[in-house]
Design a protein around this motif. Structure first.
Motif: not given
Length: 57
Positions: A22, A25-30, A32-34
């Motif tokens: 988790d 995945a959260r770091k990867k999402q951040e 990607k957003q950044h």
């Protein structure tokens, strides 16, 4: 001598794996957003091209 509770240990290992997954995945999402925040012009350009392709005129 007391017996080892293997089910408890296994459950704790599974929970730790889930926490790590988790977090990853959260770091990867951040990230990607950044990355998306840094280049909004590219997204706008691709959106305009997509509209032109669907426009029959």
């Amino acid at each position: 001598m007391a017996k080892t509770n293997f089910q408890y240990e296994k459950r704790q290992r599974e929970l730790e794996k889930k926490r790590k997954a988790d977090e990853k995945a959260r770091k990867k999402q951040e990230a990607k957003q950044h990355k998306g925040d840094d280049a909004p012009a590219q997204d706008e350009d691709s959106g305009e091209e997509a509209q032109q392709e669907h426009d029959p005129a």
